[in-house]
Design an enzyme around this catalytic site. Sequence first.
Site, mmCIF file in Angstrom:
data_model
loop_
_atom_site.group_PDB
_atom_site.id
_atom_site.type_symbol
_atom_site.label_atom_id
_atom_site.label_comp_id
_atom_site.label_asym_id
_atom_site.label_seq_id
_atom_site.Cartn_x
_atom_site.Cartn_y
_atom_site.Cartn_z
ATOM 1 N N GLY A 1 0.824 -1.189 0.000
ATOM 2 C CA GLY A 1 0.000 0.000 0.000
ATOM 3 C C GLY A 1 0.866 1.249 0.000
ATOM 4 O O GLY A 1 2.075 1.188 0.193
ATOM 5 N N PRO A 2 0.266 2.397 -0.210
ATOM 6 C CA PRO A 2 1.017 3.660 -0.275
ATOM 7 C C PRO A 2 1.580 4.037 1.093
ATOM 8 O O PRO A 2 1.194 3.464 2.111
ATOM 9 C CB PRO A 2 -0.040 4.669 -0.744
ATOM 10 N N GLY B 1 2.237 5.782 4.650
ATOM 11 C CA GLY B 1 1.387 6.429 5.635
ATOM 12 C C GLY B 1 0.093 5.732 5.954
ATOM 13 O O GLY B 1 -0.719 6.260 6.713
ATOM 14 N N VAL B 2 -0.137 4.519 5.391
ATOM 15 C CA VAL B 2 -1.410 3.851 5.678
ATOM 16 C C VAL B 2 -1.306 2.914 6.880
ATOM 17 O O VAL B 2 -2.277 2.258 7.246
ATOM 18 C CB VAL B 2 -1.918 3.068 4.445
ATOM 19 N N GLY B 3 -0.136 2.809 7.513
ATOM 20 C CA GLY B 3 -0.025 2.046 8.747
ATOM 21 C C GLY B 3 0.495 0.638 8.596
ATOM 22 O O GLY B 3 0.184 -0.229 9.409
ATOM 23 N N LYS B 4 1.306 0.378 7.568
ATOM 24 C CA LYS B 4 1.802 -0.992 7.356
ATOM 25 C C LYS B 4 2.756 -1.413 8.479
ATOM 26 O O LYS B 4 2.626 -2.492 9.053
ATOM 27 C CB LYS B 4 2.503 -1.081 5.997
ATOM 28 N N SER C 1 -4.234 2.777 -17.969
ATOM 29 C CA SER C 1 -5.596 3.093 -17.521
ATOM 30 C C SER C 1 -6.096 4.460 -18.020
ATOM 31 O O SER C 1 -7.161 4.884 -17.620
ATOM 32 C CB SER C 1 -5.658 3.061 -15.983
ATOM 33 N N LYS D 1 -8.461 4.259 -6.865
ATOM 34 C CA LYS D 1 -8.955 5.279 -7.798
ATOM 35 C C LYS D 1 -10.306 5.817 -7.354
ATOM 36 O O LYS D 1 -10.585 7.010 -7.473
ATOM 37 C CB LYS D 1 -9.053 4.678 -9.203
#
Length: 777
Positions: free
Chosen positions: A354-355, A357-360, A677, A720
């Site tokens: 995931g990108p 800052g998402v808490g990984k 895309s 998206k």
Amino acid sequence: MAENQTLTYPLLPLRGLLVYPSMVLHLDVGREKSVKALEEAMVNDNHIMLIAQKETNMDEPQREDLYSIGTIAYVKQMVKLPNGTHRVLVEGVDRAEVEEINEKEEYFEVAVRKLEDVSEDQNEEEALTRTLMEQFEQYVKVSKKVTQETYDTLADIDDPSHLADMVASHLPIKVKEKQEILEISEVKQRLKRIIDIIGNEREVLQIEQKIGQRVKKSMERTQKEYYLREQMKAIQNELGDKDGKSGEIAELKEKIENASMPERVELVALKELRRYEKIPQSSAESSVIRNYIEWLVVLPWTTETEDNLDVPHAEQILDEDHYGLDKVKDRILEYLAVQQLTQSIKGPILCLVGPPGVGKTSLAKSIARAINRQFVRVSLGGVRDEAEIRGHRRTYIGAMPGRIIQGMKRAETINPVFLLDEIDKMASDFRGDPSSAMLEVLDPEQNSTFSDHFIEEHYDLSNVLFVATANTMSTIPGPLMDRMEVIQIAGYTEVEKLHIAKEHLLGKQIKENGLTRSQVQFRDDALMKLIRRYTREAGVRGLEREIANVCRKAAKIIVSGDKKRVIVTEKMVEDLIGRPKFRYGQAELEDQVGAATGLAYTVAGGDTLSIEVLISPGKGNLTLTGKLGDVMKESAQAAFSYIRSRADELKIDPEFVEKNDIHIHVPEGATPKDGPSAGITMATALVSALTGRAVSREVGMTGEITLRGRVLPIGGLKQKALSAHRAGLTKVIIPYENNKDLEDIPESVKEDLTFIPVKHLDEVLEVALKGETNESS
């Protein structure tokens, strides 16, 4: 004198001694009653009765404490010593049996009856006498307690009874056994008993000699080793190693024995320890071996923490630490449930993608806390050398184990939660491919025998719960990806960010900036403004920085005394931290001709992508700008070719190519853009520019286009959709085949967005374009 005549004598009890008839012995007498008895004997006929005590430590013996048979002795001499005791020289005369003991005022007096020797068969006695002397001669040879002169003296005695008593007096036997011999009146039986005792003593002496020889050999070997060690110390001192290594060797050996290593590893460690002992301290190899042994000792081989497999407890902790992320939480709870049932499952290998800052990373810490395991983090970003994973061979100077073994050392248990951070950022060069080295670490079928080049012995990683993190899967090699269970973590919605800010970020930043909840309060509208106007990200790291910024400003206001309490409202945010950094979303303020809003999936999560097309007089040149990648350039060419082929149906002048130049631009030109895309977005913008029909500002779109106008599926729909939601769009055009991915999108997003699945570009144009052709354009 008749045999049954009763005689009266003073009594002298003996402690630990016994006197036979014809035996001359010195005695030291100190007890008062014993001295009085001696004095009485010296006054009369110098005769006294000697009887052994049954217990030597008794100072005042009574009748029952003495044997019933003793020896009548003649007192030859008595001398008083300076210490108050009396030294007496006595000679045994006859055996006698006590009939009565009378207690006088100062001593005991006994009435005794003499015991005569019983002699039956002189020939047998003679034979026994010879046997006795032969046995005694052999005994003298092996014993150091009896001299040859003593044997020669005894050999001259003809009387069997006298000989038996004298031999018995020289044997190192207990008083109890000597008393038994004294009580035997039959000469034949006495000889037999003494022969048996001598035989036993000889056997004991022979065993002692064997033991002594073994001890002597052992002592000689020990002395030799001691001598050699002293020599080694002297040599070490000459070489500059003044302290030697004996204490260090003993300490290392104890550590090896206490490390609970597998037997094969312990044998290797002890072998290396022996090598280390022989090598001088100043040798370069000495430090290498020492370092190796210490690594073997400190590694956990059997120590493990007990897992907390309580599923409700784990769920509570995961919910405390993180809002949302349901898929990841469910996977962890499934792991705990299965392990609770089987008790044998191997540690899963999860890859959180995931990108930023998402808490990984913080999620991995929460997993460790939830199941009561140690947590170890290893950053793989920028790792290029294979030795970083597998370690260096010990032949190299400065060799060290790889990061995996180093992490296990820090964990101090064999079953930690092991975080492999930024696994997508490993690189490879001439020093090797670290991602290939990771294949063994992350393969559940192989990692039970993981081999580090430095340790060289198999190390079991099968109990480790590996968690890897990555921003994107595109840079992770296929074989490595195949060994991991990938869990996608998309960005957060605005509602989720609001929850995270209120439940986690606010409390943390208020505390870190020295404030309290009563001193600073955030209104929901203020937080929402920070989310919309001051950050643009998939995670919440930037949001936390902005909250910290507001807290610092509030702290300054409170410390300066302007206010005691700060309530942060939407209007106040701009006064505290300045003007907004972003427009709310990316949606256009009005419908535009030649501009379409696409949806992109980047490393930072989902984002909106504005594509602009400009038509100008020219000779048919197609210009692409905006730092586009090869895929996006090909999408633009495909869209351009499709529109040329359908010019009539789209009401476009077929000769527009010969009369005009076309410029396709994607703003923010410094940012690289690529991915399959943007095809339908470019086609829509081209048609809008060529027909003059405006594109609806509320519509965002994603999908690839073929030369025949078909719309192909894409990836990252959830990310998206979140970007479309953040941008304030109301409609999202998606490929029909992506319908199945709508279940991953949060309900709060679905309520605000209308998803329109399409199969062909004609459907896209029908939804996206507004009005009829603008003739003036």
